[in-house]
Design a protein around this motif. Structure first.
Motif, PDB file in Angstrom:
ATOM      1  N   TYR A 184       5.452   0.525 -10.999  1.00 35.47           N
ATOM      2  CA  TYR A 184       5.427  -0.439  -9.890  1.00 35.47           C
ATOM      3  C   TYR A 184       6.126  -1.734 -10.291  1.00 35.47           C
ATOM      4  N   ALA A 240       9.712  -1.522 -10.044  1.00 37.76           N
ATOM      5  CA  ALA A 240      10.179  -1.411  -8.662  1.00 37.76           C
ATOM      6  C   ALA A 240      10.298  -2.764  -7.978  1.00 37.76           C
ATOM      7  N   GLY A 241       9.611  -3.782  -8.480  1.00 37.63           N
ATOM      8  CA  GLY A 241       9.707  -5.106  -7.891  1.00 37.63           C
ATOM      9  C   GLY A 241       8.385  -5.609  -7.357  1.00 37.63           C
ATOM     10  N   PRO A 262       5.551  -6.579  -4.906  1.00 35.77           N
ATOM     11  CA  PRO A 262       5.152  -6.161  -3.553  1.00 35.77           C
ATOM     12  C   PRO A 262       5.146  -7.344  -2.588  1.00 35.77           C
ATOM     13  N   PRO A 312      -0.150  -1.914  -1.948  1.00 39.86           N
ATOM     14  CA  PRO A 312       0.836  -1.090  -2.655  1.00 39.86           C
ATOM     15  C   PRO A 312       0.432   0.367  -2.814  1.00 39.86           C
ATOM     16  N   THR A 334      12.102   4.637  -9.240  1.00 42.99           N
ATOM     17  CA  THR A 334      11.146   3.623  -8.782  1.00 42.99           C
ATOM     18  C   THR A 334      11.054   3.485  -7.278  1.00 42.99           C
ATOM     19  N   THR A 376       8.002   0.850  -4.122  1.00 41.55           N
ATOM     20  CA  THR A 376       8.338  -0.434  -3.522  1.00 41.55           C
ATOM     21  C   THR A 376       8.063  -0.382  -2.035  1.00 41.55           C
TER      22      THR A 376
END
Length: 412
Positions: A349, A352-353, A355, A361, A407, A411
């Motif tokens: 996570y 992925a960046g 949230p 999430p 990923t 996101t």
């Protein structure tokens, strides 16, 4: 399935014959039995063993860590000439899950555990050095008690092993992230929950919880007090006792993480996975919550309440990960359990960046199932509704929607 049967399930210790286990130095065939922690009943079995680092909870409101240690593989000490560890390392994990290497910059990942590991920082440094990961210098790692102070709780060898596993998995997947270790005063639900709140207060955007216990009718209020943090990733281990729901994985406020067996092969992916299931008392958890409301983003029809799990990652000790731990153990070991899969997923996570504000999430993978490896074989027990305990195409209880393939599924 209410988890009141879980204590009985964990109290039994069965034996499994393992044939042709995974690569990365783990190729071992033999008889596996669970070794009870100190004070627990000793199983009537001999031969190579897997040790649970934390005893099963003996009463409601107490949690246990989900780390399992292989004791049939000789420990390799840091200064030994043959110190190359057994078990999957960072390059194996990033390859298996199609992840970028050297990621995590700008993100803060928290690990919540009980008790103190006095060697946490030095052991993590040794792990990172072994694999050529960036050294964790100033600002990279911090350790606090559940109140944010440096008045650390009493050290505990079992939880120290858990801490080493968690820190090493975050290092493997997101080596440039800032890592916060929050040590709860005890394994009580309230202390661990307070530690989750402290982690978020300190700025962690991603919080991994590698522990669990029986469900309870008060869980929904516990969600509100400790695990309801919109816009923050909270992951929780699905359990190591086979089929049966556990908390906090049952909370709809967390991403429930199941476990797989991970094997190198000649496929285009180069890897294959199946449900982790060693015996009727050892394997990934899954199930249908007895108390938690089904979130809107879960649409499976065989459970009217919250279904466990959401996603999964490697957890089988027979295909386990390398861990460096000098407080509970003597150096390099091979660990498994959904204690491994939870910090892996929290770190994915992070790659992925961040949230979006106000999001949950746990719902993200359900919006992009094509960016996951669908696990379609294996089971973790028997149940009335097949998919809750048996893998198949699409969603199933033991592995959720699958394992990371990059990923994109993590996101919003």
């Amino acid at each position: 399935m209410h988890n009141s049967t879980s204590g009985t399930r964990r109290s039994r210790r069965l034996v499994r014959t393992v044939v042709a286990t995974a690569s990365a130095g783990l190729a071992v065939a033999g008889t596996f039995a669970v070794v009870a922690p100190a004070g627990a009943a000793t199983p009537a079995a001999s031969g190579p063993h897997v040790k649970r680092l934390c005893a099963a909870p003996d009463k409601p409101g107490v949690m246990a860590c989900m780390a399992l240690q292989r004791t049939d593989i000789t420990q390799k000490h840091a200064m030994a000439a043959d110190a190359t560890p057994s078990g999957f390392g960072p390059s194996d994990l990033t390859s298996a899950y199609n992840l970028p290497t050297g990621g995590g910059a700008g993100q803060t990942i928290a690990i919540v555990d009980a008790q103190d590991d006095p060697n946490a920082a030095s052991d993590m440094a040794a792990y990172r050095s072994q694999y050529g990961l960036p050294a964790c210098g100033d600002g990279c790692f911090s350790k606090v008690a559940q109140d944010g102070s440096t008045n650390y709780p009493t050290a505990d060898s079992g939880w120290a092993g858990e801490i080493s596993l968690d820190l090493d998995m975050v290092s493997a997947i997101a080596p440039k992230a800032h890592i916060i270790l929050v040590e709860a005063t005890s394994a009580n639900t309230d202390d661990l929950g307070a530690s989750v709140n402290e982690a978020v207060k300190l700025g962690a955007g991603f919080v991994s919880n590698s522990y669990g216990g029986s469900e309870d009718s008060s869980d929904t209020s516990t969600d509100t007090k400790y695990y309801d943090h919109p816009g923050t990733v909270i992951t929780a281990s699905a359990g190591d006792g086979g089929y049966g729901a556990e908390y906090p994985a049952a909370s709809p406020d967390v991403t429930a993480v199941g476990g797989t067996s991970l094997t190198k092969d000649s496929s285009s992916r180069g890897w294959s996975e199946s449900v982790w299931n060693t015996s009727s008392t050892e394997g990934t958890g899954s199930g249908c919550s007895a108390y938690e409301t089904k979130p809107s983003w879960q649409t499976d029809s065989g459970c009217s309440k919250r279904t466990i799990a959401d996603v999964s990652a490697v957890a089988d000790p027979a295909t386990g990960v390398a861990v460096y731990d000098t407080y509970q153990s003597g150096g390099w070991d091979v660990y498994g359990g959904t204690s491994a899969s939870s910090p892996i997923i929290a770190s994915v996570y992070a790659l992925a960046g961040t949230p979006s504000s106000g999001s949950n999430p746990a719902s993200f993978p359900y919006a992009n199932t094509g960016a996951l490896n669908d696990v379609t074989s294996g089971s973790n027990g028997t149940c009335d509704t097949s998919y809750l305990c048996t893998a198949g195409t699409g969603y199933d209880g033991p592995t959720g929607l699958g394992t990371p393939n990059g990923t994109a599924a993590f996101t919003g």
